[in-house]
Design a protein around this motif. Structure first.
Motif, PDB file in Angstrom:
ATOM      1  N   PRO A   1      -7.070  -0.415   9.210  1.00 35.23           N
ATOM      2  CA  PRO A   1      -6.476  -1.708   9.588  1.00 35.23           C
ATOM      3  C   PRO A   1      -5.318  -1.543  10.571  1.00 35.23           C
ATOM      4  N   ALA A   2      -4.520  -0.467  10.394  1.00 36.33           N
ATOM      5  CA  ALA A   2      -3.411  -0.243  11.323  1.00 36.33           C
ATOM      6  C   ALA A   2      -3.943   0.176  12.688  1.00 36.33           C
TER       7      ALA A   2
ATOM      8  N   LEU B   1       2.277  -8.136  10.275  1.00 34.66           N
ATOM      9  CA  LEU B   1       2.812  -8.748   9.058  1.00 34.66           C
ATOM     10  C   LEU B   1       1.713  -8.862   8.004  1.00 34.66           C
ATOM     11  N   LEU B   2       0.548  -9.276   8.458  1.00 30.80           N
ATOM     12  CA  LEU B   2      -0.574  -9.479   7.541  1.00 30.80           C
ATOM     13  C   LEU B   2      -0.948  -8.180   6.830  1.00 30.80           C
ATOM     14  N   ILE B   3      -1.095  -7.083   7.597  1.00 28.56           N
ATOM     15  CA  ILE B   3      -1.524  -5.864   6.918  1.00 28.56           C
ATOM     16  C   ILE B   3      -0.374  -5.232   6.136  1.00 28.56           C
ATOM     17  N   ALA B   4       0.858  -5.339   6.631  1.00 26.59           N
ATOM     18  CA  ALA B   4       1.974  -4.709   5.915  1.00 26.59           C
ATOM     19  C   ALA B   4       2.251  -5.437   4.606  1.00 26.59           C
ATOM     20  N   ALA B   5       2.244  -6.755   4.646  1.00 30.79           N
ATOM     21  CA  ALA B   5       2.589  -7.516   3.449  1.00 30.79           C
ATOM     22  C   ALA B   5       1.361  -7.773   2.590  1.00 30.79           C
ATOM     23  N   GLY B   6       0.253  -8.139   3.223  1.00 35.04           N
ATOM     24  CA  GLY B   6      -0.915  -8.536   2.462  1.00 35.04           C
ATOM     25  C   GLY B   6      -1.741  -7.353   1.992  1.00 35.04           C
ATOM     26  N   LEU B   7      -2.103  -6.478   2.939  1.00 35.36           N
ATOM     27  CA  LEU B   7      -3.086  -5.446   2.632  1.00 35.36           C
ATOM     28  C   LEU B   7      -2.447  -4.218   1.992  1.00 35.36           C
ATOM     29  N   TYR B   8      -1.399  -3.703   2.631  1.00 34.25           N
ATOM     30  CA  TYR B   8      -0.785  -2.474   2.123  1.00 34.25           C
ATOM     31  C   TYR B   8       0.308  -2.754   1.102  1.00 34.25           C
TER      32      TYR B   8
ATOM     33  N   THR C   1       7.516   0.238   9.108  1.00 40.46           N
ATOM     34  CA  THR C   1       8.069   0.225   7.752  1.00 40.46           C
ATOM     35  C   THR C   1       7.020   0.731   6.775  1.00 40.46           C
ATOM     36  N   GLY C   2       7.523   1.157   5.631  1.00 39.38           N
ATOM     37  CA  GLY C   2       6.662   1.438   4.494  1.00 39.38           C
ATOM     38  C   GLY C   2       5.601   2.485   4.760  1.00 39.38           C
ATOM     39  N   SER C   3       4.446   2.273   4.212  1.00 43.50           N
ATOM     40  CA  SER C   3       3.461   3.345   4.150  1.00 43.50           C
ATOM     41  C   SER C   3       2.552   3.386   5.370  1.00 43.50           C
ATOM     42  N   ILE C   4       2.739   2.445   6.313  1.00 42.25           N
ATOM     43  CA  ILE C   4       1.806   2.407   7.442  1.00 42.25           C
ATOM     44  C   ILE C   4       1.906   3.687   8.262  1.00 42.25           C
ATOM     45  N   MET C   5       3.163   4.108   8.506  1.00 40.87           N
ATOM     46  CA  MET C   5       3.373   5.326   9.278  1.00 40.87           C
ATOM     47  C   MET C   5       2.740   6.534   8.576  1.00 40.87           C
ATOM     48  N   ASP C   6       2.877   6.610   7.246  1.00 43.93           N
ATOM     49  CA  ASP C   6       2.278   7.717   6.492  1.00 43.93           C
ATOM     50  C   ASP C   6       0.769   7.765   6.677  1.00 43.93           C
TER      51      ASP C   6
END
Lengths: 433, 160
Positions: free
Chosen positions: A223-224, A254-261, A75-80
């Motif tokens: 982080p990813a 969950l931590l990096i998607a919600a917390g960090l990014y 989800t979101g910007s992680i893939m980018d």
């Protein structure tokens, strides 16, 4: 073979119902009920096998958790961020974006356990990027997304390997570690082929990402990128059980998607939970059906019968493995892959073990084979999926994927004849086999 | 119907969340507090069992299940209707046939309790009866209504 025996009739019902479009799990339960009835056995055994099998397999809990981790990561910007990183690393080589597609699959493969999820997650994005400005033909881009997704379930984590561990009783930790080298090999042969094709077909090179930008791009993706490291660390060191490692992976995602990014909000989390739940349900139901039907297979003593038959043929281990490869490639063209793992592999495994073949080697080889089946016509699910995503015809897609199929079959042959290649890493981690 | 379906989906999402949270509690207890607990395992296994059977009963649409649609979804509407009807009737017969035996197995399990949470096992396993009845009910509905219109983007679901 007696075609009116209870087993033949049950098998016929399962195949018939599947062809009628009944969900495979339901079909297997239905056929097994018929078997129990014809044999005069207690039909409650179907419920018993399903309930006890599902309720007692701690290992299976890894499946929903790995699915959840992969869903959150896509989800979101992680893939980018991951794509930018991959582009900075391999974009400068011949066939730059195509190389990015493969590297991206390798990276994402080490977070997700499903080829179809990989293709669905990044397939569309890569398709748009590769065909923009007519850089690559849509057919080539789609074929590449399909074949590179095959890496997903070979590199850990891997849902097919969890299924194999379930039916074979092999350690899932060692299976995962055993998948590392074959998965990297698959990525390497694909990238080498792209290099060669790029020279012949004049594929473009991406603009070089200046070296001074590298630290920033790496930092953003770091982080990813750490997730596979954490996962492998957990598996290798044995700090957590593999199932717990799946939980750690989901928590970290969950931590990096919600917390960090900050790319995951409450509604996104609900959507991620729901879509992961749906995928887990469909796999869980298939496993449930297989648990019931495997009870039938065991009561009929089929694996032992087959072992006796095949031993009568005096096959050498290598001949047997090659035979299995052919059987699986043919079956894979018609049957759904997880069904093959859950139903066919347990029937073949006792023979393999009797011939002195290592069960971890056997599992990785078989899963690799079945994954290649996903891009083999006529029943290559990945081909169908990319056909829909990219809106290209099957004929074009097949033509473009044939060179990749050939190098992947070469990689499969290498994995088959060279067990030490698969078993080297597990042995380093303490595997005795 | 849609509201009920959304409720069913909410339950499924919640059950997955329960699996996840139980795992987190388990890892934290074991590694941070050095205090292994058993109930987390039991809770996540129960949530998994209920997730699969509840989901198969109420959440998944037919084309979200793992199935072979190559032969079933082709051809004229009449042929599709016939194909689906044969499948539905077979499932009704087979699941109906085993329902009494399944019932007696599940009710027999009342003699056992789960090890940590002390849940009676007939309660824990009752979801199978719910599932079996739902399968029969869904097939009956399919017979009455005919096949659902084919979704434009329905793709073969698979585990791999």
């Amino acid at each position: 073979m007696n075609f009116t025996s209870p087993f033949s009739l049950a098998l016929g019902v399962i195949i018939g119902l599947s062809l009628l479009g009944v969900p495979l799990g339901h079909a297997m339960i239905g056929g097994s009920v018929l078997y129990l009835y014809l044999k005069g056995m207690d039909m409650g055994a179907a419920a018993e096998q399903l309930l006890n099998g599902t309720y007692s397999s701690f290992l299976l809990l890894a499946i929903p958790l790995f699915i959840l981790a992969a869903t959150i990561m896509s989800t979101g910007s992680i893939m980018d961020r991951l794509l930018r990183f991959c582009n900075a690393v391999v974009g400068r080589f011949p066939g730059g974006l195509a190389q990015v597609n493969v590297l991206q699959s390798v990276v994402f493969a080490s977070m997700s356990g499903s080829a179809l999820a990989d293709a669905a997650g990044s397939g569309k994005l890569m398709q748009t990027m590769m065909t923009r400005d007519g850089k690559y033909t849509p057919g080539f881009a789609a074929a590449l997304s399909a074949v590179s997704s095959v890496i997903g379930p070979i590199l850990p984590p891997s849902i097919p390997l969890v299924l194999y561990a379930l039916v074979s009783g092999t350690s899932i930790g060692y299976l995962f570690i055993a998948g590392v080298l074959p998965g990297l090999l698959l990525g390497a042969v694909q990238m080498a082929l792209i290099w060669w094709l790029a020279k012949r077909r004049g594929f473009p090179v991406e603009p070089r990402v200046p070296l001074r930008d590298m630290p920033r791009i790496t930092r953003e993706a770091f982080p990813a990128l750490l997730l596979p490291v954490i996962l492998l660390g957990c598996l290798y060191s044995g700090i957590t059980t593999p199932t717990e490692a799946a939980g750690v992976a989901a928590a970290y995602a969950l931590l990096i998607a919600a917390g960090l990014y900050r790319s995951l909000r409450w509604p996104d989390l609900y959507d991620a939970l729901l879509s992961s739940a749906k995928m887990s349900i469909s796999i869980g139901m298939l496993i449930a059906g297989a648990l019931v039907f495997n009870y039938v297979i065991t009561s009929e003593n089929i694996p032992a019968t087959l072992r006796g038959m095949l031993q009568g043929l005096q096959l050498s281990p290598m001949m047997f493995l090659l035979l299995v490869n052919v059987i699986l490639l043919v079956l894979g063209a018609f049957l759904e892959g997880s069904t093959i793992i859950l139903i066919i592999l347990p029937v073949l495994l006792p023979t393999a073990v009797a011939l002195g073949i290592d069960p971890v080697h056997f599992g990785v080889m078989a899963v690799l084979n079945i994954m290649i089946g996903l891009v083999t016509p006529p029943y290559g699910l990945l081909l169908f999926m990319m056909m829909k995503i990219a809106n290209v015809s099957l004929a074009v897609l097949v033509r473009e994927s044939i060179p990749f199929l050939l190098v992947m079959i070469a990689a499969l042959a290498m994995v088959t004849v060279w067990p030490d290649f698969v078993l080297a890493l597990p042995r380093l981690a303490g595997y005795k086999g | 119907m849609t509201r009920l379906h959304r409720f069913a989906e909410g339950v499924a999402a919640l059950l997955l969340a329960v699996i996840f949270i139980a795992f987190m509690v388990q890892i934290v207890m074991r590694y941070l507090f050095n205090w292994p607990v058993g109930w987390t395992t039991e809770l996540s296994l129960a949530a998994w069992l209920w997730l699969v059977l509840w989901g198969a009963a109420f959440v998944l649409k037919d084309d979200e299940e793992i199935r072979i649609d190559t032969f079933a979804d082709g051809g004229s509407p009449r042929r599709r209707r016939l194909v689906q009807a044969v499948g539905a009737v077979s499932l009704i017969v087979l699941f109906g046939m085993s329902l009494p035996a399944s019932w007696s197995y599940v009710t027999f399990m009342k003699v056992e309790k789960s090890s940590y949470l002390g849940v009676r096992m007939d309660v824990m396993y009752s979801i199978y009866i719910v599932f079996a009845v739902a399968v029969i009910g869904r097939c009956l509905r399919q017979l009455v209504r005919g096949p659902a219109p084919r979704a434009a983007d329905a793709s073969s679901a698979s585990a791999l």
